[in-house]
Enzyme design. Structure first.
Site, short mmCIF file in Angstrom:
data_model
loop_
_atom_site.label_atom_id
_atom_site.label_comp_id
_atom_site.label_asym_id
_atom_site.label_seq_id
_atom_site.Cartn_x
_atom_site.Cartn_y
_atom_site.Cartn_z
N ASP A 1 0.69 -1.16 0.03
CA ASP A 1 0.10 0.09 0.21
C ASP A 1 0.88 1.40 0.01
O ASP A 1 1.72 1.58 0.99
CB ASP A 1 -0.91 -0.01 1.17
CG ASP A 1 -1.80 1.29 1.33
OD1 ASP A 1 -2.99 1.34 0.52
OD2 ASP A 1 -1.53 2.13 2.01
N TYR B 1 3.02 9.63 0.75
CA TYR B 1 4.11 9.32 1.44
C TYR B 1 5.54 9.80 0.99
O TYR B 1 6.68 9.62 1.68
CB TYR B 1 3.84 7.94 1.93
CG TYR B 1 2.61 7.20 2.25
CD1 TYR B 1 1.65 7.92 2.95
CD2 TYR B 1 2.19 5.92 2.15
CE1 TYR B 1 0.50 7.85 3.42
CE2 TYR B 1 1.00 5.72 2.61
CZ TYR B 1 0.24 6.47 3.23
OH TYR B 1 -0.98 5.89 3.73
N LYS C 1 -2.50 5.85 -3.88
CA LYS C 1 -3.60 7.06 -3.53
C LYS C 1 -3.37 8.27 -4.10
O LYS C 1 -2.21 8.63 -4.23
CB LYS C 1 -3.70 6.70 -2.30
CG LYS C 1 -3.62 5.61 -1.32
CD LYS C 1 -3.89 5.75 -0.02
CE LYS C 1 -3.45 4.55 0.81
NZ LYS C 1 -2.11 4.73 1.28
N HIS D 1 -7.32 9.09 -1.62
CA HIS D 1 -6.82 8.82 -0.02
C HIS D 1 -7.64 9.18 0.79
O HIS D 1 -7.83 8.71 1.80
CB HIS D 1 -5.38 9.71 -0.22
CG HIS D 1 -4.69 9.26 0.74
ND1 HIS D 1 -3.07 9.40 0.64
CD2 HIS D 1 -4.72 8.89 2.30
CE1 HIS D 1 -2.31 8.98 1.90
NE2 HIS D 1 -3.46 8.76 2.87
N1 LIG Z 1 -5.64 5.99 4.75
C1 LIG Z 1 -5.03 6.63 5.71
O1 LIG Z 1 -5.17 7.71 5.88
C2 LIG Z 1 -4.07 5.77 6.33
C3 LIG Z 1 -3.50 6.34 7.60
C4 LIG Z 1 -2.59 5.72 8.44
C5 LIG Z 1 -1.94 4.51 7.76
N2 LIG Z 1 -2.44 4.20 6.55
C6 LIG Z 1 -1.76 2.75 6.09
O2 LIG Z 1 -1.66 1.79 6.84
C7 LIG Z 1 -0.45 1.30 7.12
C8 LIG Z 1 -0.36 0.64 8.31
O3 LIG Z 1 -0.61 1.60 9.47
P1 LIG Z 1 0.10 1.53 11.00
O4 LIG Z 1 1.59 2.17 10.61
O5 LIG Z 1 -0.65 2.21 11.90
O6 LIG Z 1 0.48 0.10 11.15
P2 LIG Z 1 0.34 -0.83 12.52
O7 LIG Z 1 0.97 -2.14 12.03
O8 LIG Z 1 -1.05 -0.83 13.17
O9 LIG Z 1 1.33 0.01 13.29
C9 LIG Z 1 2.63 0.13 13.21
C10 LIG Z 1 3.49 0.23 14.45
O10 LIG Z 1 3.33 -1.02 15.27
C11 LIG Z 1 4.39 -1.33 15.46
N3 LIG Z 1 4.74 -3.13 15.16
C12 LIG Z 1 4.53 -3.64 13.97
N4 LIG Z 1 4.76 -5.03 14.12
C13 LIG Z 1 4.87 -5.29 15.62
C14 LIG Z 1 5.00 -6.40 16.28
N5 LIG Z 1 4.97 -7.98 15.71
N6 LIG Z 1 5.12 -6.31 17.50
C15 LIG Z 1 5.04 -5.06 18.19
N7 LIG Z 1 5.25 -4.01 17.50
C16 LIG Z 1 4.80 -4.05 16.29
C17 LIG Z 1 5.54 -1.01 14.63
O11 LIG Z 1 6.78 -0.76 15.31
P3 LIG Z 1 8.08 -1.45 14.73
O12 LIG Z 1 8.69 -0.32 13.74
O13 LIG Z 1 9.05 -1.50 15.67
O14 LIG Z 1 7.81 -2.32 14.17
C18 LIG Z 1 5.02 0.53 14.68
O15 LIG Z 1 4.97 1.42 15.44
C19 LIG Z 1 0.23 2.37 6.81
O16 LIG Z 1 1.81 2.26 6.36
C20 LIG Z 1 -0.45 2.95 5.51
O17 LIG Z 1 -0.03 2.26 4.37
C21 LIG Z 1 -3.32 4.77 5.87
#
Ligand SMILES: NC(=O)c1ccc[n+]([C@@H]2O[C@H](COP(=O)([O-])OP(=O)(O)OC[C@H]3O[C@@H](n4cnc5c(N)ncnc54)[C@H](OP(=O)(O)O)[C@@H]3O)[C@@H](O)[C@H]2O)c1
Length: 292
Positions: free
Chosen positions: A32, A37, A66, A99
């Site tokens: 994604d 970004y 997006k 987006h």
């Molecule tokens: N449409 C929108 O407006 C929007 C908004 C936000 C996000 N998104 C999309 O959604 C994606 C995912 O969102 P998100 O960043 O919130 O993802 P998430 O996976 O919920 O959170 C990522 C966080 O979780 C931690 N993490 C990941 N795997 C882990 C594990 N196995 N154990 C413990 N901690 C873990 C990561 O730390 P580490 O770095 O230590 O692994 C990071 O701090 C984004 O990259 C983007 O593509 C879209």
């Protein structure tokens, strides 16, 4: 579309190369991306390296990017789409999303603000106008499917009812503290995929990763809290995006197993409610990658 997706919202361009390569090695094939970004080129570089090493082919990958809020005017949609493709090094997309449903004043500044620091919205274009230009991309074979990000039920319904090509996917925040049950039911009834972002609650502490119910289920089934949250998301019928920063987290997040029904019931009974990302209310991202 693989239910398990890797999100490329990473804090800097260098981190993008490493985290994307780790995700590919762990087995992720759904990526994604977003023009907002500002790292589509680095994602594309990581994909090209994996292809050159014989790890994947384009046909193995499910690629999404997006359209940003400043490109909602119909005449700006195709140029923005083609510019994303060039940066990613692709010749077609599997999925293109608006987006957010918010239109910002058109131009090169992705974050247009007035002298008081308020976002300048563009009220001369509707989401349905933008959607028609996105439908044209499908009609011309430039992308296989189109969808919407950060919509609520009202905005989704408005586009769904007017659309010639229905939204295939919506990307919204969802986790046990924000299950979006009504939106999910609406989507399931119409064959729309709800693609959950922040399935780990953006990793924010305290948050779903520290929730006592999640921790208890993890101990019961021999999985980490992250693996429990991701398995719950898939088992309830959503797809998801996760952004592991390390190789170890990428491997963990790809190594999921079904949860027993009593664990699903316990997670569904969590009563804490928390929206972590206000992008759905304003169109302004929760955080902006460095260099943006
Ligand atoms: N449409 C929108 O407006 C929007 C908004 C936000 C996000 N998104 C999309 O959604 C994606 C995912 O969102 P998100 O960043 O919130 O993802 P998430 O996976 O919920 O959170 C990522 C966080 O979780 C931690 N993490 C990941 N795997 C882990 C594990 N196995 N154990 C413990 N901690 C873990 C990561 O730390 P580490 O770095 O230590 O692994 C990071 O701090 C984004 O990259 C983007 O593509 C879209």
């Amino acid at each position: 579309m693989p239910a398990l997706g890797f999100g490329t919202l990473l804090q800097d361009r260098a981190a993008t190369l490493g985290a994307t390569a780790n995700a590919l090695k762990a087995g992720f094939r759904h990526f994604d991306c977003a023009e907002r970004y500002r790292n589509e080129k680095e994602v594309g570089d990581a994909l090209r390296q994996a292809q050159a090493a014989g790890l994947v082919t384009r046909a193995d990958l499910f690629m999404t990017t997006k359209l940003w809020n400043t490109n909602h005017r119909p005449e700006r949609v195709a140029p923005a789409f083609e510019a994303s493709l060039v940066r990613l090094g692709l010749d077609y997309l599997d999925l293109y999303l608006a987006h957010t449903p918010f239109s910002f004043t058109p131009g090169d500044n992705q974050d247009p603000r007035d002298e008081c620091g308020n976002i300048i919205y563009d009220y001369d274009v509707t989401l349905n106008d933008t959607w028609k230009a996105m439908e044209d991309l499908v009609d011309r074979g430039r992308c296989a499917a189109i969808g919407l990000g950060d919509v609520n039920l009202e905005k989704l319904t408005s586009v769904y009812e007017a659309a010639k090509i229905k939204p295939a996917v919506i990307q919204v925040e969802a986790h046990p503290y924000l299950p979006e049950t009504e939106l999910l039911e609406y989507c399931k009834d119409r064959g729309i995929i709800l693609l959950a972002f922040a399935p780990l609650g953006h990793g924010i502490k305290p948050g779903p990763l520290q929730d006592p119910v999640i921790q208890k289920v993890g101990a019961q089934v021999g999985k980490t809290p992250a693996q429990v949250l991701l398995a719950w998301a898939i088992q309830r019928g959503t797809a998801l995006l996760t952004t592991p920063g390390s190789a170890a987290h990428a491997r963990d997040n790809f190594d999921l197993a079904p949860l027993p029904q009593d664990a699903m019931d316990a997670i569904n009974a969590i009563e804490t409610r928390q929206r972590l990302n206000t992008v759905v209310e304003t169109g302004v991202p929760g955080f902006i990658p460095r260099g943006g």
